[in-house]
Design a protein around this motif. Structure first.
Motif, PDB file in Angstrom:
ATOM      1  N   PRO A 174     -43.362  56.249  30.736  1.00  0.00           N
ATOM      2  CA  PRO A 174     -43.180  54.946  31.370  1.00  0.00           C
ATOM      3  C   PRO A 174     -42.065  54.163  30.700  1.00  0.00           C
ATOM      4  O   PRO A 174     -41.926  54.187  29.480  1.00  0.00           O
ATOM      5  CB  PRO A 174     -44.544  54.269  31.197  1.00  0.00           C
ATOM      6  N   THR A 175     -41.283  53.475  31.517  1.00  0.00           N
ATOM      7  CA  THR A 175     -40.203  52.657  30.983  1.00  0.00           C
ATOM      8  C   THR A 175     -40.645  51.213  30.783  1.00  0.00           C
ATOM      9  O   THR A 175     -39.961  50.433  30.118  1.00  0.00           O
ATOM     10  CB  THR A 175     -38.992  52.699  31.937  1.00  0.00           C
ATOM     11  N   GLU A 176     -41.771  50.863  31.367  1.00  0.00           N
ATOM     12  CA  GLU A 176     -42.329  49.513  31.209  1.00  0.00           C
ATOM     13  C   GLU A 176     -43.833  49.596  31.467  1.00  0.00           C
ATOM     14  O   GLU A 176     -44.281  50.348  32.324  1.00  0.00           O
ATOM     15  CB  GLU A 176     -41.680  48.543  32.186  1.00  0.00           C
ATOM     16  N   VAL A 177     -44.594  48.821  30.696  1.00  0.00           N
ATOM     17  CA  VAL A 177     -46.055  48.823  30.839  1.00  0.00           C
ATOM     18  C   VAL A 177     -46.556  47.386  30.802  1.00  0.00           C
ATOM     19  O   VAL A 177     -46.108  46.579  29.981  1.00  0.00           O
ATOM     20  CB  VAL A 177     -46.739  49.623  29.706  1.00  0.00           C
ATOM     21  N   GLU A 178     -47.482  47.082  31.703  1.00  0.00           N
ATOM     22  CA  GLU A 178     -48.135  45.775  31.726  1.00  0.00           C
ATOM     23  C   GLU A 178     -49.645  46.023  31.610  1.00  0.00           C
ATOM     24  O   GLU A 178     -50.200  46.791  32.394  1.00  0.00           O
ATOM     25  CB  GLU A 178     -47.809  45.060  33.032  1.00  0.00           C
ATOM     26  N   GLN A 179     -50.299  45.397  30.626  1.00  0.00           N
ATOM     27  CA  GLN A 179     -51.726  45.608  30.434  1.00  0.00           C
ATOM     28  C   GLN A 179     -52.452  44.275  30.234  1.00  0.00           C
ATOM     29  O   GLN A 179     -51.927  43.366  29.600  1.00  0.00           O
ATOM     30  CB  GLN A 179     -51.999  46.508  29.223  1.00  0.00           C
ATOM     31  N   GLN A 180     -53.655  44.237  30.760  1.00  0.00           N
ATOM     32  CA  GLN A 180     -54.532  43.088  30.569  1.00  0.00           C
ATOM     33  C   GLN A 180     -55.921  43.634  30.298  1.00  0.00           C
ATOM     34  O   GLN A 180     -56.382  44.549  30.981  1.00  0.00           O
ATOM     35  CB  GLN A 180     -54.548  42.199  31.814  1.00  0.00           C
ATOM     36  N   ILE A 181     -56.601  43.095  29.309  1.00  0.00           N
ATOM     37  CA  ILE A 181     -57.946  43.563  28.982  1.00  0.00           C
ATOM     38  C   ILE A 181     -58.914  42.393  29.063  1.00  0.00           C
ATOM     39  O   ILE A 181     -58.576  41.269  28.671  1.00  0.00           O
ATOM     40  CB  ILE A 181     -58.002  44.215  27.584  1.00  0.00           C
ATOM     41  N   GLU A 182     -60.098  42.659  29.594  1.00  0.00           N
ATOM     42  CA  GLU A 182     -61.121  41.626  29.660  1.00  0.00           C
ATOM     43  C   GLU A 182     -62.504  42.264  29.618  1.00  0.00           C
ATOM     44  O   GLU A 182     -62.670  43.449  29.916  1.00  0.00           O
ATOM     45  CB  GLU A 182     -60.957  40.790  30.934  1.00  0.00           C
ATOM     46  N   ALA A 183     -63.476  41.472  29.238  1.00  0.00           N
ATOM     47  CA  ALA A 183     -64.871  41.912  29.258  1.00  0.00           C
ATOM     48  C   ALA A 183     -65.478  41.473  30.585  1.00  0.00           C
ATOM     49  O   ALA A 183     -65.354  40.312  30.973  1.00  0.00           O
ATOM     50  CB  ALA A 183     -65.643  41.291  28.090  1.00  0.00           C
ATOM     51  N   VAL A 184     -66.100  42.406  31.285  1.00  0.00           N
ATOM     52  CA  VAL A 184     -66.680  42.099  32.599  1.00  0.00           C
ATOM     53  C   VAL A 184     -68.053  42.755  32.709  1.00  0.00           C
ATOM     54  O   VAL A 184     -68.390  43.668  31.967  1.00  0.00           O
ATOM     55  CB  VAL A 184     -65.777  42.609  33.747  1.00  0.00           C
ATOM     56  N   MET A 185     -68.832  42.269  33.657  1.00  0.00           N
ATOM     57  CA  MET A 185     -70.073  42.933  34.001  1.00  0.00           C
ATOM     58  C   MET A 185     -69.783  43.920  35.120  1.00  0.00           C
ATOM     59  O   MET A 185     -69.201  43.540  36.140  1.00  0.00           O
ATOM     60  CB  MET A 185     -71.124  41.912  34.447  1.00  0.00           C
ATOM     61  N   PRO A 186     -70.120  45.185  34.939  1.00  0.00           N
ATOM     62  CA  PRO A 186     -69.804  46.177  35.968  1.00  0.00           C
ATOM     63  C   PRO A 186     -70.599  45.961  37.242  1.00  0.00           C
ATOM     64  O   PRO A 186     -71.728  45.467  37.205  1.00  0.00           O
ATOM     65  CB  PRO A 186     -70.183  47.500  35.291  1.00  0.00           C
ATOM     66  N   ARG A 187     -70.004  46.344  38.349  1.00  0.00           N
ATOM     67  CA  ARG A 187     -70.725  46.330  39.615  1.00  0.00           C
ATOM     68  C   ARG A 187     -71.658  47.535  39.661  1.00  0.00           C
ATOM     69  O   ARG A 187     -71.528  48.452  38.843  1.00  0.00           O
ATOM     70  CB  ARG A 187     -69.722  46.353  40.780  1.00  0.00           C
ATOM     71  N   PRO A 188     -72.623  47.550  40.591  1.00  0.00           N
ATOM     72  CA  PRO A 188     -73.607  48.648  40.622  1.00  0.00           C
ATOM     73  C   PRO A 188     -72.977  50.035  40.632  1.00  0.00           C
ATOM     74  O   PRO A 188     -73.445  50.940  39.929  1.00  0.00           O
ATOM     75  CB  PRO A 188     -74.399  48.360  41.900  1.00  0.00           C
TER      76      PRO A 188
END
Length: 236
Positions: A174-188
């Motif tokens: 990859p020549t460019e990467v965009e990342q975001q991380i978060e804590a979530v409650m999973p769906r069923p």
């Protein structure tokens, strides 16, 4: 001759990691002190300290000031600052990797997916949903949309033998990467596929990667919070 080009701290780190991954040094095993390692391996104390600091940063050992350094509890571990192949992460711990292909299809992209992939509305894209497992235990649910212009052969690839990440890396890093991380409650559905308990949170990485100026993929990577951790180290 080639080994002489490898920095001493990396040789020491590799040797120690080999003892940990092979089980010669099990969880909670007390590792010799930096001074003892320096003497045993014929390196400086500073070199030994650098090797141990990196192993601690990567989650393989735990350092307790004034007490000692110990082999850490085995836990699936990924890097946040790099795009890595989860199959290699698992096999790098001498564990068995396998996956389950839930979905592999060509579909008309939603407005949101089209926008994020920077494609005209309604463009046909590839879509895959895969559960990745470490020793038979699910550690990641990968829900990925791929630009077919960038990765035209995806649908002919055997994804039980490789992963979308490995395939994309084979085309071009990859020549460019965009990342975001978060804590979530999973769906069923996510909870069921990851075999998670009710009320257990997960880590979600939202990732876009570019190859040669075009958005190649949009991925949503779900990890059980109790079975996986993410870390990274950056040196300016």
């Amino acid at each position: 001759m080639a080994s002489s080009l490898v920095p001493p701290y990396l040789r020491l780190k590799k040797d120690i990691l080999g003892k940990i991954l092979s089980g010669e040094w099990p969880v909670s095993h007390r590792i010799p002190s930096d001074k003892e390692l320096a003497s045993d391996f014929g390196v400086s104390r500073l070199t030994a300290n650098k090797a141990m600091c990196e192993l601690a940063d990567e989650g393989y050992v735990e350092r307790a000031p004034g007490i000692g350094t110990f082999v850490a509890e085995n836990r699936s571990h990924g890097e946040f600052l790099r795009v890595t192949n989860i199959a290699e992460e698992v096999r790098g711990r001498s564990h068995e990797y396998d996956n389950e292909i839930i979905t592999l299809e060509t579909l008309k992209a939603s407005d949101e997916v089209s926008e994020k992939l920077q494609l005209p509305a309604g463009t046909q894209v590839f879509h895959s949903v895969i559960v990745h497992r470490d020793q038979g235990v699910p550690i990641q649910l990968e829900d990925r949309y791929i630009n077919p212009v960038v990765a035209p052969d995806l649908m002919s690839i055997d994804l039980t033998e490789t992963t979308p990440t490995a395939y994309l890396m084979s085309i071009s890093p990859p020549t460019e990467v965009e990342q975001q991380i978060e804590a979530v409650m999973p769906r069923p559905r996510e909870r069921k596929l990851l075999l998670m308990k009710t009320g257990e949170p997960c880590l979600l990485i939202k990732r876009r990667t570019w190859i040669r100026g075009a958005v190649a993929t949009l991925a949503y990577l779900y990890h059980p919070g109790t079975r996986y951790d993410l870390s990274g180290r950056w040196v300016p």
